[in-house]
Scaffold this active site. Structure first.
Site, PDB file in Angstrom:
ATOM      1  N   ASP A 105      -2.388  -2.559  -3.911  1.00 23.62           N
ATOM      2  CA  ASP A 105      -3.063  -1.306  -4.212  1.00 23.62           C
ATOM      3  C   ASP A 105      -2.497  -0.362  -4.976  1.00 23.62           C
ATOM      4  O   ASP A 105      -3.190   0.513  -5.402  1.00 23.62           O
ATOM      5  CB  ASP A 105      -3.483  -0.671  -2.754  1.00 23.62           C
ATOM      6  CG  ASP A 105      -4.354   0.251  -2.786  1.00 23.62           C
ATOM      7  OD1 ASP A 105      -5.571   0.145  -3.567  1.00 23.62           O
ATOM      8  OD2 ASP A 105      -4.355   1.387  -2.411  1.00 23.62           O
ATOM      9  N   ARG A 133       3.917   2.346  -2.796  1.00 23.35           N
ATOM     10  CA  ARG A 133       4.276   2.800  -4.129  1.00 23.35           C
ATOM     11  C   ARG A 133       4.461   1.855  -5.011  1.00 23.35           C
ATOM     12  O   ARG A 133       5.256   0.722  -4.747  1.00 23.35           O
ATOM     13  CB  ARG A 133       5.356   4.045  -3.997  1.00 23.35           C
ATOM     14  CG  ARG A 133       4.597   5.290  -3.731  1.00 23.35           C
ATOM     15  CD  ARG A 133       3.746   5.983  -4.419  1.00 23.35           C
ATOM     16  NE  ARG A 133       3.369   7.282  -3.907  1.00 23.35           N
ATOM     17  CZ  ARG A 133       2.180   7.423  -3.090  1.00 23.35           C
ATOM     18  NH1 ARG A 133       1.361   6.303  -2.622  1.00 23.35           N
ATOM     19  NH2 ARG A 133       1.805   8.662  -2.686  1.00 23.35           N
ATOM     20  N   SER A 193      -6.879   2.157  -1.045  1.00 22.57           N
ATOM     21  CA  SER A 193      -6.617   1.880   0.457  1.00 22.57           C
ATOM     22  C   SER A 193      -6.867   2.880   1.317  1.00 22.57           C
ATOM     23  O   SER A 193      -7.077   2.502   2.449  1.00 22.57           O
ATOM     24  CB  SER A 193      -5.256   1.109   0.528  1.00 22.57           C
ATOM     25  OG  SER A 193      -4.271   1.777   0.405  1.00 22.57           O
ATOM     26  N   ALA A 194      -6.409   3.835   0.936  1.00 18.97           N
ATOM     27  CA  ALA A 194      -6.565   5.105   1.783  1.00 18.97           C
ATOM     28  C   ALA A 194      -8.032   6.002   1.705  1.00 18.97           C
ATOM     29  O   ALA A 194      -8.284   6.885   2.670  1.00 18.97           O
ATOM     30  CB  ALA A 194      -5.325   5.974   1.604  1.00 18.97           C
ATOM     31  N   HIS A 253      -5.859   1.617  -6.099  1.00 17.80           N
ATOM     32  CA  HIS A 253      -5.155   2.705  -5.336  1.00 17.80           C
ATOM     33  C   HIS A 253      -6.124   3.458  -4.353  1.00 17.80           C
ATOM     34  O   HIS A 253      -6.363   4.264  -4.511  1.00 17.80           O
ATOM     35  CB  HIS A 253      -4.701   3.799  -6.299  1.00 17.80           C
ATOM     36  CG  HIS A 253      -3.451   4.430  -5.658  1.00 17.80           C
ATOM     37  ND1 HIS A 253      -2.139   5.050  -6.277  1.00 17.80           N
ATOM     38  CD2 HIS A 253      -3.226   4.787  -4.321  1.00 17.80           C
ATOM     39  CE1 HIS A 253      -1.668   5.363  -5.171  1.00 17.80           C
ATOM     40  NE2 HIS A 253      -2.079   5.485  -4.100  1.00 17.80           N
ATOM     41  N   GLU A 274      -0.356   3.479 -13.380  1.00 22.02           N
ATOM     42  CA  GLU A 274      -1.894   3.495 -12.914  1.00 22.02           C
ATOM     43  C   GLU A 274      -2.433   4.267 -13.884  1.00 22.02           C
ATOM     44  O   GLU A 274      -1.990   5.357 -14.201  1.00 22.02           O
ATOM     45  CB  GLU A 274      -1.850   4.002 -11.413  1.00 22.02           C
ATOM     46  CG  GLU A 274      -1.026   3.020 -10.347  1.00 22.02           C
ATOM     47  CD  GLU A 274      -1.204   3.635  -9.099  1.00 22.02           C
ATOM     48  OE1 GLU A 274      -1.942   4.720  -9.001  1.00 22.02           O
ATOM     49  OE2 GLU A 274      -0.611   2.668  -8.218  1.00 22.02           O
ATOM     50  N   VAL A 312       0.884  -0.991  -0.143  1.00 18.83           N
ATOM     51  CA  VAL A 312      -0.063   0.000   0.033  1.00 18.83           C
ATOM     52  C   VAL A 312       0.878   1.167   0.109  1.00 18.83           C
ATOM     53  O   VAL A 312       0.346   2.381   0.295  1.00 18.83           O
ATOM     54  CB  VAL A 312      -0.742   0.028   1.361  1.00 18.83           C
ATOM     55  CG1 VAL A 312      -2.032  -0.962   1.090  1.00 18.83           C
ATOM     56  CG2 VAL A 312      -0.193  -0.185   2.567  1.00 18.83           C
TER      57      VAL A 312
END
Length: 319
Positions: free
Chosen positions: A252, A228, A278-279, A276, A257, A226
């Protein structure tokens, strides 16, 4: 004038701002959409940070402060910002709750076989012979002992896991049972059932998880990234996963991307791919606005606002 280059700022976020500082945030979906008459008076920019460049920063002669909506800083034009004396603050720390929950959820997925039960449910099969695992007394190595890593450690310890962390110095950090240096971690990474990466992309960490490094993982290990995407040799990881030399991975972030259609990672059955996210949660922007409002108070009332601002970035050090 306050401008945001994301249209994720909704009415209830605007209400928060108006209630606290009696200001309105002008929002545009992209930095190129800001009209010239707005750009020339823009003083405060709220952005995810990947749209501000050495070239377009010249459009904003009155820009004094950039509030990031992310923790990652790698896309910022540091030299131009420093030369113009522009303050920068990040959203570091707000990711800890959703990302730590994401990591624990991923570990539970692999221990409790939720994917297998969904397949059985689809076939209406009742199978009780295959036993599931437990997080209790499992070992986890967390690369990164900042706010996110600490939250992951707290939640993992709640489940009775043995939790070790990794940072550059090996400096002890609560609540980790032990903290290793990067070199020590490389030598001991094979000891852990779960390896979690929450490191940023820096000169020291980019490409850290090389083919040789990944080959050290335990064959029963699950790798969770999670941090980079450029920290990992993706081709080597694909080989590792397709040959079942580790149990699986939860990814993630990726080198490219969005992850391109047809990419081999999409089809591997022992991989969970998320875009991307997870946050991100429904409270993400609310927490960003809380940081912004605290920083706005310092910006307007303090003679040296940077000293009082939350997550002030040292532009000479890039963090």
């Amino acid at each position: 004038m306050i401008v945001s280059t994301t249209d994720e700022i909704l009415d209830h976020h605007q209400d928060m701002v108006k209630k606290k500082i009696n200001k309105e945030i002008l929002t545009y979906p992209h930095i190129d959409d800001i009209p010239e008459e707005i750009a020339k008076d823009l003083e405060i920019l709220i952005t995810y940070g990947n749209d501000l460049t050495d070239e377009n920063i010249t459009r904003y002669p009155k820009l004094k402060w950039v509030q990031m909506l992310s923790a990652g800083l790698e896309d910022l034009p540091f030299t131009a910002l420093r030369e113009k004396g522009i303050l920068v603050t990040s959203a570091k720390g707000i990711h800890a709750i959703p990302m730590s929950e994401y990591v624990i959820g991923g570990m539970l997925h692999f221990e409790k076989h939720f994917d297998r039960y969904l397949r059985l449910q689809a076939k209406q099969e009742w199978e009780r012979e295959t036993l599931v695992g437990e997080l209790y007394r499992q070992s986890v190595l967390v690369y990164g002992t900042g706010a996110i890593g600490v939250r992951i450690a707290e939640k993992a310890e709640f489940f009775g896991m043995k939790v070790h962390g990794v940072n550059t110095s090996g400096r002890p950090v609560e609540p980790f049972d032990d903290v290793l240096t990067l070199k020590e971690a490389e030598e001991r990474v094979h000891e852990y059932a779960y390896v979690v990466i929450v490191l940023p992309s820096t000169k020291e960490t980019k490409g850290l998880f090389s083919r040789g490094y990944l080959n050290r993982l335990n064959e029963e290990a699950v790798l969770i990234n999670v941090g980079r995407g450029d920290l990992i040799d993706e081709e080597a990881l694909i080989d590792l996963l397709s040959e079942k030399r580790i149990k699986g991975a939860i990814l993630d972030v990726f080198q490219t991307e969005p992850l391109p259609k047809g990419h081999p990672l999409w089809t591997l059955e022992n991989v969970i791919i998320t875009p991307h996210m997870s946050a991100k949660s429904h409270r993400y922007l609310e927490r960003c606005m809380e940081i912004f409002l605290a920083n706005y108070k310092a910006y307007k009332t303090k003679p040296a606002p940077m000293e009082e601002m939350v997550n002030a970035v040292d532009l000479s050090r890039h963090y």
